[in-house]
Write an enzyme that holds these catalytic residues in place. Structure first.
Site, PDB file in Angstrom:
ATOM      1  N   THR A  81       0.844  -1.192   0.000  1.00 17.28           N
ATOM      2  CA  THR A  81       0.000   0.000   0.000  1.00 17.28           C
ATOM      3  C   THR A  81       0.879   1.243   0.000  1.00 17.28           C
ATOM      4  O   THR A  81       1.996   1.232   0.518  1.00 17.28           O
ATOM      5  CB  THR A  81      -0.946   0.023   1.221  1.00 17.28           C
ATOM      6  OG1 THR A  81      -0.179   0.087   2.431  1.00 17.28           O
ATOM      7  CG2 THR A  81      -1.825  -1.219   1.237  1.00 17.28           C
ATOM      8  N   GLY A  82       0.369   2.311  -0.608  1.00 10.38           N
ATOM      9  CA  GLY A  82       1.181   3.519  -0.724  1.00 10.38           C
ATOM     10  C   GLY A  82       2.420   3.258  -1.548  1.00 10.38           C
ATOM     11  O   GLY A  82       3.527   3.663  -1.180  1.00 10.38           O
ATOM     12  N   THR A 100       3.375   4.320  -4.610  1.00  8.89           N
ATOM     13  CA  THR A 100       3.654   5.190  -5.755  1.00  8.89           C
ATOM     14  C   THR A 100       4.884   6.066  -5.590  1.00  8.89           C
ATOM     15  O   THR A 100       5.311   6.716  -6.543  1.00  8.89           O
ATOM     16  CB  THR A 100       2.444   6.096  -6.052  1.00  8.89           C
ATOM     17  OG1 THR A 100       2.155   6.891  -4.896  1.00  8.89           O
ATOM     18  CG2 THR A 100       1.211   5.269  -6.414  1.00  8.89           C
ATOM     19  N   SER A 101       5.464   6.110  -4.406  1.00  2.36           N
ATOM     20  CA  SER A 101       6.644   6.950  -4.202  1.00  2.36           C
ATOM     21  C   SER A 101       7.417   6.461  -2.989  1.00  2.36           C
ATOM     22  O   SER A 101       6.935   5.623  -2.220  1.00  2.36           O
ATOM     23  CB  SER A 101       6.254   8.427  -4.017  1.00  2.36           C
ATOM     24  OG  SER A 101       5.522   8.597  -2.819  1.00  2.36           O
ATOM     25  N   GLY A 102       8.608   7.004  -2.832  1.00  5.27           N
ATOM     26  CA  GLY A 102       9.396   6.780  -1.634  1.00  5.27           C
ATOM     27  C   GLY A 102       9.645   5.325  -1.297  1.00  5.27           C
ATOM     28  O   GLY A 102       9.982   4.497  -2.149  1.00  5.27           O
ATOM     29  N   ILE A 103       9.472   4.987  -0.037  1.00 10.50           N
ATOM     30  CA  ILE A 103       9.748   3.638   0.461  1.00 10.50           C
ATOM     31  C   ILE A 103       8.829   2.617  -0.188  1.00 10.50           C
ATOM     32  O   ILE A 103       9.260   1.514  -0.547  1.00 10.50           O
ATOM     33  CB  ILE A 103       9.617   3.608   1.998  1.00 10.50           C
ATOM     34  CG1 ILE A 103      10.736   4.444   2.640  1.00 10.50           C
ATOM     35  CG2 ILE A 103       9.644   2.172   2.522  1.00 10.50           C
ATOM     36  CD1 ILE A 103      10.538   4.709   4.118  1.00 10.50           C
ATOM     37  N   GLY A 104       7.569   2.953  -0.358  1.00  4.69           N
ATOM     38  CA  GLY A 104       6.629   2.019  -0.968  1.00  4.69           C
ATOM     39  C   GLY A 104       7.009   1.661  -2.393  1.00  4.69           C
ATOM     40  O   GLY A 104       6.983   0.490  -2.787  1.00  4.69           O
ATOM     41  N   SER A 109       8.085   3.629  12.481  1.00  8.40           N
ATOM     42  CA  SER A 109       9.005   4.769  12.391  1.00  8.40           C
ATOM     43  C   SER A 109       9.831   4.823  13.663  1.00  8.40           C
ATOM     44  O   SER A 109       9.397   4.362  14.726  1.00  8.40           O
ATOM     45  CB  SER A 109       8.210   6.074  12.243  1.00  8.40           C
ATOM     46  OG  SER A 109       9.044   7.202  12.445  1.00  8.40           O
ATOM     47  N   TYR A 133       1.659  12.142  14.935  1.00 13.65           N
ATOM     48  CA  TYR A 133       2.274  11.160  14.039  1.00 13.65           C
ATOM     49  C   TYR A 133       3.015  10.097  14.848  1.00 13.65           C
ATOM     50  O   TYR A 133       2.880   8.891  14.592  1.00 13.65           O
ATOM     51  CB  TYR A 133       3.245  11.865  13.099  1.00 13.65           C
ATOM     52  CG  TYR A 133       4.023  10.934  12.196  1.00 13.65           C
ATOM     53  CD1 TYR A 133       3.501  10.514  10.976  1.00 13.65           C
ATOM     54  CD2 TYR A 133       5.288  10.466  12.571  1.00 13.65           C
ATOM     55  CE1 TYR A 133       4.218   9.659  10.145  1.00 13.65           C
ATOM     56  CE2 TYR A 133       6.004   9.616  11.752  1.00 13.65           C
ATOM     57  CZ  TYR A 133       5.469   9.213  10.544  1.00 13.65           C
ATOM     58  OH  TYR A 133       6.178   8.355   9.735  1.00 13.65           O
TER      59      TYR A 133
END
Length: 250
Positions: free
Chosen positions: A13-14, A16-20, A138, A151
């Site tokens: 999930t997620g 489309t960018s970065g870590i995912g 995190s 967060y």
């Protein structure tokens, strides 16, 4: 490159960018059939082209239960089961105590806690016995950060999900682990830090605090996720794996 995930079905999930995105690429490179989610159609299409291999994109917001249902409907159209879930979708923004709004609280908890919970729960009928779940937590789960309490609280909740779910899922031999990245070079981080020179300055300051002497790269987090998801970690269950250059160990 190995074929640890050859013919495995993986949900990121997620993605489309970065870590995912880096993790989806890594799974695909090792032979997996990968399903990614993203909220924006253009970003989803770009990510699919970047990942290559057997990748399917499903547009949706994992804080929306109907979108999660659509994700698993898409999986069922092609496969009978899921081998790995990387519950990665999430985000946050700064808000110091005294300036926290109900909207900020609700948005952050919906994305980071509600989304992770129902991403996993709704997958249970499709998850094979012996599957692996990796949750993106995190370093803020264990360390304080100014103006980042909401967060941080969501990530502490995510970490605790892993501890509890290994008990709920023990009869099915499904492993649940959390990966906790530190400061990592992503678009989301640059946006959080204000972009441009301001973001670069903040990252330079933080890098000086990290024993490794630099910020992390998404591909480094991806390698940790693939380890936790693989049979190489067959006796690793319920842990929080910090991938942070040593920051929270000092």
């Amino acid at each position: 490159m190995t074929d640890r995930f050859n013919n495995k079905v993986v949900v990121v999930t997620g993605g489309t960018s970065g870590i995912g995105l880096a993790t989806a690429k890594a799974f695909a490179a090792e032979g997996a059939s990968v399903f990614i989610t993203g909220r924006r159609k253009d970003a989803l299409e770009a990510a699919m082209k970047s990942i290559g291999g057997r990748v399917t994109g499903v547009q949706g917001d994992m804080a929306n239960l109907a979108d999660i249902d659509r994700l698993y409907d898409a999986v069922q159209k092609k496969h009978q089961q899921i081998d790995v879930i990387f519950a990665n979708a999430g985000g946050g923004e700064f808000a110091p105590l005294g300036a926290i709004t109900e909207e900020h609280y609700q948005r952050t908890f919906d994305t980071n806690v509600k989304g992770v919970l129902f991403t996993v729960q709704k997958a249970l009928p499709l998850l094979r016995d012996g599957a692996s779940i990796v949750l993106n937590a995190s370093t803020t789960s264990v360390s304080g950060t100014p103006a980042f309490s909401v967060y941080s609280a969501t990530k502490a909740a995510v970490r605790n999900f892993a501890r509890n779910w290994i008990l709920d899922l023990k009869d099915r031999h499904i492993r649940v682990n959390a990966v906790s990245p530190g400061v990592t070079e992503t678009h989301g981080l640059n946006h959080l830090f204000g972009g441009g020179e301001q973001a670069e300055g903040t990252k330079t300051q933080l890098a000086a605090l990290i024993p490794a002497g630099r910020v992390g790269q998404p591909e480094e987090i991806a390698k940790a996720v693939l380890f936790l998801a693989s049979d190489d970690a067959s006796f690793v269950n319920g842990i929080e794996l910090f991938v942070d250059g040593g920051l929270v160990q000092i």
